[in-house]
Design a protein around this motif. Structure first.
Motif, mmCIF file in Angstrom:
data_model
loop_
_atom_site.group_PDB
_atom_site.id
_atom_site.type_symbol
_atom_site.label_atom_id
_atom_site.label_comp_id
_atom_site.label_asym_id
_atom_site.label_seq_id
_atom_site.Cartn_x
_atom_site.Cartn_y
_atom_site.Cartn_z
ATOM 1 N N ASN A 1 12.063 14.770 -15.535
ATOM 2 C CA ASN A 1 12.990 13.644 -15.708
ATOM 3 C C ASN A 1 13.386 13.039 -14.368
ATOM 4 N N ASN A 2 13.679 13.901 -13.377
ATOM 5 C CA ASN A 2 14.034 13.408 -12.032
ATOM 6 C C ASN A 2 12.882 12.625 -11.402
ATOM 7 N N LEU A 3 11.681 13.158 -11.533
ATOM 8 C CA LEU A 3 10.500 12.466 -10.996
ATOM 9 C C LEU A 3 10.288 11.131 -11.698
ATOM 10 N N GLN A 4 10.555 11.091 -13.000
ATOM 11 C CA GLN A 4 10.391 9.848 -13.768
ATOM 12 C C GLN A 4 11.383 8.789 -13.292
ATOM 13 N N VAL A 5 12.620 9.209 -12.986
ATOM 14 C CA VAL A 5 13.623 8.275 -12.459
ATOM 15 C C VAL A 5 13.146 7.712 -11.114
ATOM 16 N N GLN A 6 12.633 8.596 -10.244
ATOM 17 C CA GLN A 6 12.108 8.145 -8.948
ATOM 18 C C GLN A 6 10.948 7.168 -9.140
ATOM 19 N N LEU A 7 10.055 7.499 -10.062
ATOM 20 C CA LEU A 7 8.905 6.635 -10.332
ATOM 21 C C LEU A 7 9.368 5.261 -10.806
ATOM 22 N N ASN A 8 10.352 5.230 -11.683
ATOM 23 C CA ASN A 8 10.859 3.946 -12.177
ATOM 24 C C ASN A 8 11.430 3.104 -11.047
ATOM 25 N N GLU A 9 12.118 3.733 -10.105
ATOM 26 C CA GLU A 9 12.655 2.999 -8.960
ATOM 27 C C GLU A 9 11.540 2.409 -8.094
ATOM 28 N N VAL A 10 10.501 3.195 -7.860
ATOM 29 C CA VAL A 10 9.381 2.714 -7.041
ATOM 30 C C VAL A 10 8.624 1.609 -7.772
ATOM 31 N N LEU A 11 8.525 1.711 -9.089
ATOM 32 C CA LEU A 11 7.886 0.638 -9.870
ATOM 33 C C LEU A 11 8.703 -0.652 -9.770
ATOM 34 N N LYS A 12 10.030 -0.535 -9.744
ATOM 35 C CA LYS A 12 10.886 -1.713 -9.542
ATOM 36 C C LYS A 12 10.620 -2.330 -8.174
ATOM 37 N N GLN A 13 10.466 -1.461 -7.161
ATOM 38 C CA GLN A 13 10.146 -1.960 -5.816
ATOM 39 C C GLN A 13 8.823 -2.713 -5.833
ATOM 40 N N THR B 183 0.828 -1.203 0.000
ATOM 41 C CA THR B 183 0.000 0.000 0.000
ATOM 42 C C THR B 183 0.864 1.254 0.000
ATOM 43 N N LYS B 184 1.916 1.265 0.824
ATOM 44 C CA LYS B 184 2.804 2.430 0.877
ATOM 45 C C LYS B 184 3.498 2.653 -0.470
ATOM 46 N N VAL B 185 3.941 1.578 -1.100
ATOM 47 C CA VAL B 185 4.603 1.700 -2.406
ATOM 48 C C VAL B 185 3.614 2.180 -3.466
ATOM 49 N N THR B 186 2.390 1.654 -3.437
ATOM 50 C CA THR B 186 1.357 2.095 -4.382
ATOM 51 C C THR B 186 1.050 3.580 -4.183
ATOM 52 N N ASP B 187 0.993 4.023 -2.926
ATOM 53 C CA ASP B 187 0.760 5.445 -2.635
ATOM 54 C C ASP B 187 1.893 6.307 -3.190
ATOM 55 N N LYS B 188 3.143 5.830 -3.034
ATOM 56 C CA LYS B 188 4.288 6.567 -3.576
ATOM 57 C C LYS B 188 4.176 6.701 -5.094
ATOM 58 N N ILE B 189 3.775 5.617 -5.739
ATOM 59 C CA ILE B 189 3.623 5.631 -7.197
ATOM 60 C C ILE B 189 2.569 6.659 -7.602
#
Length: 146
Positions: A55-67, A12-18
């Motif tokens: 671009n920075n936000l997209q990099v963060q999003l990609n990391e959270v999607l990997k999580q 749930t926390k990871v989904t919220d971050k996404i």
């Protein structure tokens, strides 16, 4: 403590971050579109800065999607040793080896979510109950593994 509940809280926390990152990207894109007026070159710098932020936000999003993808590989089964998906109780605290998320509270208990790549998880990796490990100049005992 139910491992399924822990896993649900983490997911749930990871989904919220996404969701938050997707919203931020969308809002920043909207801001970027707003600056596309005919006001001249001095606004090009502002648009470029907004694009860098996207671009920075997209990099963060990609990391959270990997999580999120990694979390989907964790089964809420009982563990005999310290490994991915294990809930490990030491003398110093309770750890869930999953993703680097920090502290969560489940059923009133503080649990630290750590990545299998973290120094702490690496030091504990493969150990069983009543074994000791050494990290950050501290020796700790594994009290229980679930």
């Amino acid at each position: 403590m139910d491992k399924l509940k822990i896993l649900d809280v983490v997911k749930t926390k990871v989904t919220d971050k996404i969701r938050k990152l997707e919203n931020l990207i969308e809002e920043t894109r909207a801001s970027n579109n707003d600056t596309k007026s005919s006001m001249g070159d001095k606004y090009e710098t502002g648009r470029e800065m907004l694009q860098q932020e996207i671009n920075n936000l997209q990099v963060q999003l990609n990391e959270v999607l990997k999580q999120q993808n990694f979390l989907n590989t964790i089964l809420p089964k009982s563990c005999e040793k310290t490994e991915k998906g294990a809930v490990v109780k030491t003398e110093k605290g309770l750890f869930f080896i999953s993703v680097s998320l920090g502290e969560i509270i489940v059923e009133g208990r503080k649990i630290i979510c750590i990545s299998p790549e973290s120094p702490l998880a690496k030091a504990m990796n493969g150990l069983t109950e009543n074994q000791f490990f050494f990290v950050n100049n501290l020796t700790q005992k594994i009290v229980e593994i679930r």
